[in-house]
Design an enzyme around this catalytic site. Sequence first.
Site, PDB file in Angstrom:
ATOM      1  N   GLU A  69       0.885  -1.171   0.000  1.00 53.34           N
ATOM      2  CA  GLU A  69       0.000   0.000   0.000  1.00 53.34           C
ATOM      3  C   GLU A  69       0.920   1.218   0.000  1.00 53.34           C
ATOM      4  OE1 GLU A  69      -3.112  -0.497  -0.571  1.00 53.34           O
ATOM      5  OE2 GLU A  69      -2.959  -2.651  -0.183  1.00 53.34           O
TER       6      GLU A  69
ATOM      7  N   HIS B 255      -7.728  -3.400   0.184  1.00 52.44           N
ATOM      8  CA  HIS B 255      -6.757  -2.292   0.200  1.00 52.44           C
ATOM      9  C   HIS B 255      -6.013  -2.155   1.522  1.00 52.44           C
ATOM     10  CE1 HIS B 255      -8.043  -1.210  -3.781  1.00 52.44           C
ATOM     11  NE2 HIS B 255      -9.242  -0.831  -3.390  1.00 52.44           N
TER      12      HIS B 255
HETATM   13  P1  AMP Z   1      -4.179  -2.132  -3.791  1.00 53.01           P
HETATM   14  O1  AMP Z   1      -3.113  -3.159  -3.669  1.00 53.01           O
HETATM   15  O2  AMP Z   1      -5.183  -2.391  -4.850  1.00 53.01           O
HETATM   16  O3  AMP Z   1      -4.794  -1.998  -2.435  1.00 53.01           O
HETATM   17  O4  AMP Z   1      -3.520  -0.753  -4.169  1.00 53.01           O
HETATM   18  C1  AMP Z   1      -2.194  -0.415  -3.867  1.00 53.01           C
HETATM   19  C2  AMP Z   1      -2.051   1.079  -3.831  1.00 53.01           C
HETATM   20  O5  AMP Z   1      -2.503   1.662  -5.060  1.00 53.01           O
HETATM   21  C3  AMP Z   1      -2.873   1.791  -2.768  1.00 53.01           C
HETATM   22  O6  AMP Z   1      -2.225   1.795  -1.507  1.00 53.01           O
HETATM   23  C4  AMP Z   1      -2.946   3.190  -3.352  1.00 53.01           C
HETATM   24  O7  AMP Z   1      -1.751   3.890  -3.146  1.00 53.01           O
HETATM   25  C5  AMP Z   1      -3.093   2.916  -4.821  1.00 53.01           C
HETATM   26  N1  AMP Z   1      -4.519   2.858  -5.187  1.00 53.01           N
HETATM   27  C6  AMP Z   1      -5.322   1.763  -5.247  1.00 53.01           C
HETATM   28  N2  AMP Z   1      -6.553   2.099  -5.609  1.00 53.01           N
HETATM   29  C7  AMP Z   1      -6.564   3.436  -5.783  1.00 53.01           C
HETATM   30  C8  AMP Z   1      -7.548   4.405  -6.167  1.00 53.01           C
HETATM   31  N3  AMP Z   1      -8.805   4.051  -6.457  1.00 53.01           N
HETATM   32  N4  AMP Z   1      -7.168   5.703  -6.243  1.00 53.01           N
HETATM   33  C9  AMP Z   1      -5.913   6.088  -5.984  1.00 53.01           C
HETATM   34  N5  AMP Z   1      -4.945   5.239  -5.608  1.00 53.01           N
HETATM   35  C10 AMP Z   1      -5.257   3.924  -5.511  1.00 53.01           C
HETATM   36 MG    MG Z   2      -3.486  -3.771  -1.581  1.00 51.85          MG
HETATM   37 MG    MG Z   3      -2.140  -4.425  -4.682  1.00 49.61          MG
END
Ligand code: AMP
Ligand code: MG
Ligand code: MG
Length: 283
Positions: free
Chosen positions: A14, A175
Amino acid sequence: MSAAFDRVVVLDFEATCQPGVPPSPQEVIEFPSVLVSLRDRAVLDSFGTFVRPVHHPALSAFCTELTTIRQEDVDAAPVFADVLAAHRAWLEGHDLFDSQGRERFAFVTCGDWDLQTMLPVQCAASGIPIDALPRAYRRWINIKKVFLDAMKKAKTTGMPAMLQALGLDLEGTHHRGIDDCHNIARLALALADRGARFELTGKLAASHYPELPLELQWGDRRERVFLKKRHLATLLGLASGLFRTRIVRALGPDGAAIEDDDPLAELPADARVRVFSARDPST
Ligand code: AMP
Ligand code: MG
Ligand code: MG
């Protein structure tokens, strides 16, 4: 056929974020992993910690909303370099490298972002040369590709949809890195049950590596050079210019012919590379 891995380490960063374009440099705020034995169909251990961002230390409300990670979580956390060292030690503690330091596992990520984008960006922001890390951090298995292959589907989907397609509920908070890792691990185990093979699907592009200092040797002539792009064509062109002859072959310090870009990506700094023109004997 490339090698399939019995053990994989799920990784899901993250990072700092805001609506739209992320802060620059974007920084890791949670560094979690889950070690999975695909052969024994078991989760063996997990690693997880928050990370304190230093370039943009204040988390946006959007970021806390998305990840549930609060300002006080990261304020109390170690910086990236320390977490990376702890992560490496955790991998080593699980005997995931052989006596030559070669990995006996591969990272599994959901998408290519974690190791293709975020790790290089974070390493640059922390002053850590990406090629100083074990090469395992520069190659990965994108579970979306494994899923598409095993499920005979054509269109890529996110983690929640993949879980659903396999009849699994999303556990924990989407997330939150550690929860994402556990869910990706469950996906991996379900896909292994369906006979999926876990082979590398991506590796870091040459453009992400720093300039490589090398010693080129042609006959008894030696020249120190900096290889800007880790492409074999770039190396041969550089050597041709330097030695004023058409260089067509190269041998790495291990004596093996360098036949594509892969070995160049992993050459250590200051390695000696012997080069040959078409008329030279090659050994
Ligand atoms: P995830 O592994 O999908 O939880 O995403 C990893 C990182 O991507 C998150 O900690 C955010 O920094 C970025 N991220 C994910 N989704 C979004 C979103 N909808 N808008 C902006 N940043 C995002
Ligand atoms: Mg994640
Ligand atoms: Mg991810």
